[in-house]
Write a protein that holds these residues in place. Structure first.
Motif, PDB file in Angstrom:
ATOM      1  N   GLY A 189      74.829  92.741-104.161  1.00 14.94           N
ATOM      2  CA  GLY A 189      73.421  93.019-103.916  1.00 14.94           C
ATOM      3  C   GLY A 189      72.621  92.602-105.136  1.00 14.94           C
ATOM      4  O   GLY A 189      73.018  91.695-105.867  1.00 14.94           O
ATOM      5  N   ARG A 190      71.508  93.273-105.382  1.00 14.32           N
ATOM      6  CA  ARG A 190      70.742  92.961-106.581  1.00 14.32           C
ATOM      7  C   ARG A 190      71.528  93.425-107.806  1.00 14.32           C
ATOM      8  O   ARG A 190      72.483  94.190-107.678  1.00 14.32           O
ATOM      9  CB  ARG A 190      69.355  93.593-106.514  1.00 14.32           C
ATOM     10  CG  ARG A 190      69.318  95.106-106.516  1.00 14.32           C
ATOM     11  CD  ARG A 190      67.919  95.618-106.229  1.00 14.32           C
ATOM     12  NE  ARG A 190      67.876  97.074-106.155  1.00 14.32           N
ATOM     13  CZ  ARG A 190      67.565  97.877-107.177  1.00 14.32           C
ATOM     14  NH1 ARG A 190      67.264  97.349-108.364  1.00 14.32           N
ATOM     15  NH2 ARG A 190      67.546  99.185-107.018  1.00 14.32           N
ATOM     16  N   PRO A 191      71.159  92.968-109.010  1.00 15.12           N
ATOM     17  CA  PRO A 191      71.942  93.289-110.205  1.00 15.12           C
ATOM     18  C   PRO A 191      72.227  94.784-110.337  1.00 15.12           C
ATOM     19  O   PRO A 191      71.333  95.614-110.193  1.00 15.12           O
ATOM     20  CB  PRO A 191      71.051  92.787-111.341  1.00 15.12           C
ATOM     21  CG  PRO A 191      70.295  91.653-110.735  1.00 15.12           C
ATOM     22  CD  PRO A 191      70.027  92.075-109.318  1.00 15.12           C
ATOM     23  N   GLY A 192      73.501  95.108-110.558  1.00 10.48           N
ATOM     24  CA  GLY A 192      73.911  96.492-110.746  1.00 10.48           C
ATOM     25  C   GLY A 192      74.105  97.261-109.461  1.00 10.48           C
ATOM     26  O   GLY A 192      74.412  98.455-109.491  1.00 10.48           O
ATOM     27  N   HIS A 193      73.934  96.595-108.333  1.00  6.47           N
ATOM     28  CA  HIS A 193      74.010  97.276-107.039  1.00  6.47           C
ATOM     29  C   HIS A 193      74.883  96.492-106.054  1.00  6.47           C
ATOM     30  O   HIS A 193      75.096  95.289-106.218  1.00  6.47           O
ATOM     31  CB  HIS A 193      72.614  97.473-106.441  1.00  6.47           C
ATOM     32  CG  HIS A 193      71.757  98.400-107.235  1.00  6.47           C
ATOM     33  ND1 HIS A 193      71.161  98.008-108.434  1.00  6.47           N
ATOM     34  CD2 HIS A 193      71.399  99.694-107.040  1.00  6.47           C
ATOM     35  CE1 HIS A 193      70.474  99.033-108.916  1.00  6.47           C
ATOM     36  NE2 HIS A 193      70.607 100.057-108.096  1.00  6.47           N
ATOM     37  N   LEU A 194      75.334  97.204-105.022  1.00  7.69           N
ATOM     38  CA  LEU A 194      76.151  96.614-103.980  1.00  7.69           C
ATOM     39  C   LEU A 194      75.663  97.107-102.622  1.00  7.69           C
ATOM     40  O   LEU A 194      74.906  98.078-102.548  1.00  7.69           O
ATOM     41  CB  LEU A 194      77.624  97.022-104.167  1.00  7.69           C
ATOM     42  CG  LEU A 194      78.289  96.591-105.476  1.00  7.69           C
ATOM     43  CD1 LEU A 194      79.608  97.327-105.670  1.00  7.69           C
ATOM     44  CD2 LEU A 194      78.508  95.084-105.497  1.00  7.69           C
ATOM     45  N   GLN A 195      76.081  96.418-101.570  1.00  6.85           N
ATOM     46  CA  GLN A 195      75.753  96.833-100.202  1.00  6.85           C
ATOM     47  C   GLN A 195      77.022  97.384 -99.558  1.00  6.85           C
ATOM     48  O   GLN A 195      78.055  96.709 -99.536  1.00  6.85           O
ATOM     49  CB  GLN A 195      75.216  95.651 -99.401  1.00  6.85           C
ATOM     50  CG  GLN A 195      73.984  94.979 -99.990  1.00  6.85           C
ATOM     51  CD  GLN A 195      72.770  95.898-100.077  1.00  6.85           C
ATOM     52  OE1 GLN A 195      72.132  96.012-101.127  1.00  6.85           O
ATOM     53  NE2 GLN A 195      72.458  96.576 -98.972  1.00  6.85           N
TER      54      GLN A 195
END
Length: 253
Positions: A189-195
């Motif tokens: 996902g966006r930096p530092g994140h996941l889906q």
């Protein structure tokens, strides 16, 4: 008219995943809000629960529990008084005339049936319950009253989809610490994140537990505001509350 999403696997069993269409609530909770824990008008909530019940199994006695994101499954032999509902996140029964109901607003609803044994179940799997084994507890409870795991069919209803469920990398590590293979349910996902694909995770848990057949209905609650309530969507919009929808199943008469 109440809209029900149904599973092909469970077509021989009275069941349905209700959304928000067809109820009497208005305003923020417009539609079929069945959440007694919401700030909606109580009379409207009770009417909505009756409408949902009658859309699946008219005249049945609706049974729900106090959901606490646990892995506890309750065997139901008779309806609970509202103020005596146990804390649990799954119900199973073999008694005709009862309709099991679990409430969600992004979490994963799972309906189960062993048609031959006449045993059904319903589970609410938020991420805590999912990783804690609420579906495993449901299967074990069904077996205690006569079901066979390889005959059980399970349907995963409307829940938050991968594209809508952003989590932190630390969150994902909790799942990978339990099983390194769980990384496959998280995508970039966006930096530092996941889906997170929570529906896929629950389906994999069911398959690993030996469930005969599993059906995923692939309906994203977050992405369809006209059809489903969503806790995360309400939070993102800064709304003061959120509605709940109900998934129901009963023993064939």
């Amino acid at each position: 008219m109440v809209e029900l999403v149904k599973a092909q696997l469970l077509r021989a069993v009275p069941h349905g995943f209700a959304g928000r269409r067809g109820g009497v609530s208005t305003g923020l909770y417009a539609g079929l809000n069945v959440g007694l824990g919401s700030d909606d008008d109580r009379a409207a909530i009770l009417r909505n629960r009756d409408l949902a019940r009658d859309a699946v199994l008219p005249g049945a006695q609706l049974v729900t529990v106090r959901q606490v994101h646990s892995a506890r499954a309750e065997i139901v032999t008779a309806p609970f008084a509202e103020d005596e509902r146990p804390e649990a996140d799954a119900l199973v029964t073999d008694r005709p005339g009862l309709l099991l109901g679990i409430l969600t607003a992004d979490c994963v609803p799972v309906l189960f049936a062993d048609v031959e044994a006449g045993v059904v179940g319903a589970a609410h799997a938020g991420w805590k319950g999912a990783i804690g084994g609420v579906t495993d507890a449901t299967l074990a409870a069904m077996e205690r009253i006569g079901a066979a795991r390889d005959r059980i069919m399970a349907a995963i209803g409307p829940c938050i989809g991968r594209a809508s469920y952003e989590v932190t990398e630390d969150f994902a590590l909790r799942f990978e610490a339990v099983d390194g293979e769980n990384g496959r349910f998280f995508s970039a996902g966006r930096p530092g994140h996941l889906q997170f694909d929570i529906g896929g995770y629950v389906a994999a848990r069911l398959a690993a537990a030996g469930v005969g057949r599993v059906e995923m209905l692939d309906e994203d609650t977050y992405a369809q505001p006209d059809r489903f309530f969503s806790y995360r969507r309400s939070c993102h919009r800064g709304e003061a509350g959120y509605g709940r929808q109900m998934s129901m199943i009963g023993v064939p008469g």
